[in-house]
Design an enzyme around this catalytic site. Sequence first.
Site, PDB file in Angstrom:
ATOM      1  N   HIS A 265       2.027   7.301  -0.118  1.00  0.00           N
ATOM      2  CA  HIS A 265       3.431   7.698  -0.045  1.00  0.00           C
ATOM      3  C   HIS A 265       3.133   8.677   1.111  1.00  0.00           C
ATOM      4  O   HIS A 265       2.986   8.185   2.263  1.00  0.00           O
ATOM      5  CB  HIS A 265       3.735   8.470  -1.163  1.00  0.00           C
ATOM      6  CG  HIS A 265       4.988   8.868  -1.401  1.00  0.00           C
ATOM      7  ND1 HIS A 265       6.039   8.726  -0.462  1.00  0.00           N
ATOM      8  CD2 HIS A 265       5.470  10.023  -2.240  1.00  0.00           C
ATOM      9  CE1 HIS A 265       7.219   9.593  -0.849  1.00  0.00           C
ATOM     10  NE2 HIS A 265       6.761  10.277  -1.834  1.00  0.00           N
ATOM     11  N   HIS A 304       7.621  -0.880   3.622  1.00  0.00           N
ATOM     12  CA  HIS A 304       8.334  -0.146   2.653  1.00  0.00           C
ATOM     13  C   HIS A 304       8.994  -0.831   1.811  1.00  0.00           C
ATOM     14  O   HIS A 304       9.106  -1.916   1.659  1.00  0.00           O
ATOM     15  CB  HIS A 304       9.390   0.741   3.597  1.00  0.00           C
ATOM     16  CG  HIS A 304      10.030   1.834   3.006  1.00  0.00           C
ATOM     17  ND1 HIS A 304      11.022   1.976   2.206  1.00  0.00           N
ATOM     18  CD2 HIS A 304       9.747   3.137   3.268  1.00  0.00           C
ATOM     19  CE1 HIS A 304      11.243   3.220   1.980  1.00  0.00           C
ATOM     20  NE2 HIS A 304      10.577   4.047   2.758  1.00  0.00           N
ATOM     21  N   ASP A 360       6.040   7.088   8.780  1.00  0.00           N
ATOM     22  CA  ASP A 360       4.777   7.665   9.056  1.00  0.00           C
ATOM     23  C   ASP A 360       3.782   7.004  10.097  1.00  0.00           C
ATOM     24  O   ASP A 360       2.752   7.514  10.437  1.00  0.00           O
ATOM     25  CB  ASP A 360       3.574   7.402   7.710  1.00  0.00           C
ATOM     26  CG  ASP A 360       4.333   8.225   6.596  1.00  0.00           C
ATOM     27  OD1 ASP A 360       4.618   7.609   5.410  1.00  0.00           O
ATOM     28  OD2 ASP A 360       4.621   9.522   6.611  1.00  0.00           O
TER      29      ASP A 360
HETATM   30  C1  SDX Z   1       6.612   6.687   2.688  1.00  0.00           C
HETATM   31  O1  SDX Z   1       9.909   5.306  -0.826  1.00  0.00           O
HETATM   32  C2  SDX Z   1      10.146   5.838   0.221  1.00  0.00           C
HETATM   33  O2  SDX Z   1      11.318   6.403   0.544  1.00  0.00           O
HETATM   34  C3  SDX Z   1       9.133   6.590   0.634  1.00  0.00           C
HETATM   35  C4  SDX Z   1       8.980   7.177   2.302  1.00  0.00           C
HETATM   36  C5  SDX Z   1      10.109   8.570   2.123  1.00  0.00           C
HETATM   37  O3  SDX Z   1      10.404   9.083   3.057  1.00  0.00           O
HETATM   38  O4  SDX Z   1       9.772   9.227   0.748  1.00  0.00           O
HETATM   39  O5  SDX Z   1       9.833   6.542   2.871  1.00  0.00           O
HETATM   40  C6  SDX Z   1       7.802   7.669   2.707  1.00  0.00           C
HETATM   41  O6  SDX Z   1       6.029   6.715   1.453  1.00  0.00           O
HETATM   42  C7  SDX Z   1       6.493   5.751   3.449  1.00  0.00           C
HETATM   43  C8  SDX Z   1       5.455   4.755   3.092  1.00  0.00           C
HETATM   44  C9  SDX Z   1       4.167   5.192   3.401  1.00  0.00           C
HETATM   45  N1  SDX Z   1       3.043   4.138   3.213  1.00  0.00           N
HETATM   46  C10 SDX Z   1       2.504   3.594   3.851  1.00  0.00           C
HETATM   47  O7  SDX Z   1       2.578   3.420   5.052  1.00  0.00           O
HETATM   48  C11 SDX Z   1       1.251   2.851   3.003  1.00  0.00           C
HETATM   49  C12 SDX Z   1       1.055   1.271   3.465  1.00  0.00           C
HETATM   50  N2  SDX Z   1       2.162   0.482   2.860  1.00  0.00           N
HETATM   51  C13 SDX Z   1       1.873   0.178   1.601  1.00  0.00           C
HETATM   52  O8  SDX Z   1       1.049   0.445   0.976  1.00  0.00           O
HETATM   53  C14 SDX Z   1       3.360  -0.606   1.151  1.00  0.00           C
HETATM   54  O9  SDX Z   1       4.129  -1.150   2.229  1.00  0.00           O
HETATM   55  C15 SDX Z   1       4.442   0.413   0.355  1.00  0.00           C
HETATM   56  C16 SDX Z   1       3.408   1.141  -0.870  1.00  0.00           C
HETATM   57  C17 SDX Z   1       4.770   1.500   1.153  1.00  0.00           C
HETATM   58  C18 SDX Z   1       5.361  -0.426  -0.424  1.00  0.00           C
HETATM   59  O10 SDX Z   1       4.757  -0.854  -1.437  1.00  0.00           O
HETATM   60  P1  SDX Z   1       5.551  -2.200  -2.154  1.00  0.00           P
HETATM   61  O11 SDX Z   1       7.105  -2.162  -1.882  1.00  0.00           O
HETATM   62  O12 SDX Z   1       5.168  -1.986  -3.784  1.00  0.00           O
HETATM   63  O13 SDX Z   1       4.891  -3.412  -1.708  1.00  0.00           O
HETATM   64  P2  SDX Z   1       3.666  -4.156  -1.999  1.00  0.00           P
HETATM   65  O14 SDX Z   1       2.658  -3.187  -2.200  1.00  0.00           O
HETATM   66  O15 SDX Z   1       3.915  -4.941  -3.219  1.00  0.00           O
HETATM   67  O16 SDX Z   1       3.483  -5.312  -0.753  1.00  0.00           O
HETATM   68  C19 SDX Z   1       4.148  -6.463  -0.853  1.00  0.00           C
HETATM   69  C20 SDX Z   1       3.369  -7.455  -0.032  1.00  0.00           C
HETATM   70  C21 SDX Z   1       2.000  -7.393  -0.613  1.00  0.00           C
HETATM   71  O17 SDX Z   1       1.252  -8.687  -0.121  1.00  0.00           O
HETATM   72  P3  SDX Z   1       1.377 -10.085  -1.257  1.00  0.00           P
HETATM   73  O18 SDX Z   1       0.720  -9.394  -2.570  1.00  0.00           O
HETATM   74  O19 SDX Z   1       2.986 -10.433  -1.271  1.00  0.00           O
HETATM   75  O20 SDX Z   1       0.601 -11.163  -0.669  1.00  0.00           O
HETATM   76  O21 SDX Z   1       3.219  -6.959   1.279  1.00  0.00           O
HETATM   77  C22 SDX Z   1       1.770  -6.676   1.648  1.00  0.00           C
HETATM   78  C23 SDX Z   1       1.110  -6.285   0.079  1.00  0.00           C
HETATM   79  O22 SDX Z   1      -0.159  -6.814   0.192  1.00  0.00           O
HETATM   80  N3  SDX Z   1       1.965  -5.194   2.129  1.00  0.00           N
HETATM   81  C24 SDX Z   1       0.653  -4.984   3.009  1.00  0.00           C
HETATM   82  C25 SDX Z   1       1.404  -3.406   3.337  1.00  0.00           C
HETATM   83  N4  SDX Z   1       2.418  -3.164   2.768  1.00  0.00           N
HETATM   84  C26 SDX Z   1       2.636  -3.946   1.910  1.00  0.00           C
HETATM   85  N5  SDX Z   1       0.120  -5.777   3.742  1.00  0.00           N
HETATM   86  C27 SDX Z   1      -0.765  -4.958   4.639  1.00  0.00           C
HETATM   87  N6  SDX Z   1      -0.375  -3.828   5.323  1.00  0.00           N
HETATM   88  C28 SDX Z   1       0.686  -3.074   4.592  1.00  0.00           C
HETATM   89  N7  SDX Z   1       0.991  -1.652   4.897  1.00  0.00           N
END
Ligand code: SDX
Length: 426
Positions: A265, A304, A360
């Site tokens: 997050h 996201h 971010d």
């Molecule tokens: C913020 O919600 C909000 O509004 C949050 C925010 C706010 O203003 O409050 O916008 C702020 O938290 C932004 C997000 C910051 N986090 C990151 O940058 C961390 C990296 N991103 C992730 O870990 C992920 O994308 C999330 C946590 C942001 C979202 O997670 P989800 O929606 O639960 O998606 P998921 O983890 O189920 O991923 C779906 C697929 C997976 O692959 P498969 O299992 O389908 O093969 O996408 C992949 C994940 O492995 N994936 C990534 C990835 N993010 C998702 N693979 C590599 N790198 C990534 N960053």
Amino acid sequence: MADILQIQRPATGAAADLAITEATIRATELRQFDIDGEPLATYDPGFMNTAVCHSSITYIDGEAGVLEYRGYPIDELAEHSTYLEVAYLLLNGELPNPTQLAEWESLITTHRMIPDKLKTVLAGFPYDAHPMTILMASTAAFFSFYPDARNFTDPEARALNIARLIAKMPTLAAFAYRKGKAKPYINPDDNYGYCHNFLAMLFKQAERRYSADPRLIRAMEVLFILHADHEQNCSTNAVRSVASSGNDLYTCASAGIGALHGPLHGGANEAVLKMLREIGTVDRVPEFIEGVKSGRTRMMGFGHRVYKNYDPRAKIIKRSVEDVFEVTGVNPLLEVAKELEKYGLEDEYFVKRRLYPNVDFYSGLIYEALGFPPEMFTVLFAVPRTSGWCAQYQEFITDPDNKIARPKQIYTGHRTRGYVPMEERG
Ligand code: SDX
């Protein structure tokens, strides 16, 4: 004709027409289906497809990459507004007129100081305590100084404590930073605006007046506007959940800070800079990308839950990076970030999963250029998000639908069994 969802269970012939309102069905309507003695429920880890409230504060269209605060597009607010004006908008639903804005700014200026005894809380932390931990604990401690915050159904008490928290968060953040640097605290200066004052409390040395380049002050203002609210994100959900058991604003905001600290997050901005530093140079990006695609690591700052398009805030921040670097000089890691983004926007792995840069991805480059250490980056997210948490808290408290948060579970453990005496255990 009313919009309904017709569902039936062939195994028993049970059937029902569920009303569809606001593109949702009431989950409790499913209970009428008895599944071997259990009322039918939904299973939705992380609330992937579950609405928990009505809200009129922030609108996001993840497919189109749209973000609006009370109907105003984020790029227009970033272009024309100030953080305190946006905080007023989030809390009151309308942009303030000149008198309202002046009164609001004056109220915030009045409440910028933090209670002197709170410095003993700060002093109790080890010198290398993470500033988010200090922020979380000290924000909860505010309730000890302002117990009237428990009268949250009284609009005046609620408004006073909201103003106190928005006003004091920069002071607390600056004190947490100065503690880590073993530097004396700098008290708020009423001659400075919100963001200028924040920079002064952070970076002022022996000089009598802290002068910052207006472009840097504006960059902080824009970053604060962009981070102010984001509908039902993880930390806002934490704030609402803690509010649901009848807590004061400070206790709820402390929970929000804790949730925001997580690297998935708000902690992602700190993790992005660590990632960029580990990659180091553009020629090592392909190797990193292979690591992501093999599942060994994640590209922090990418992806996201809602945006399946470019996060509109990331676009604005990317433009701000150029403005800041005009003043501070270019951070060579910007080229690494741009190369990562290029792969992220072209490589099938990211395209298929609709992963784009989020808020971010570029923000840490600005924070580092402004002189912040990585451990302060999420603090710089928490300070402005405080106004969003306050608006969401206020909306929850005044929502006639609100109920204590208590989700169900799917039990997979043992059922009733007898106690095993020690001598009979394996
Ligand atoms: C913020 O919600 C909000 O509004 C949050 C925010 C706010 O203003 O409050 O916008 C702020 O938290 C932004 C997000 C910051 N986090 C990151 O940058 C961390 C990296 N991103 C992730 O870990 C992920 O994308 C999330 C946590 C942001 C979202 O997670 P989800 O929606 O639960 O998606 P998921 O983890 O189920 O991923 C779906 C697929 C997976 O692959 P498969 O299992 O389908 O093969 O996408 C992949 C994940 O492995 N994936 C990534 C990835 N993010 C998702 N693979 C590599 N790198 C990534 N960053």
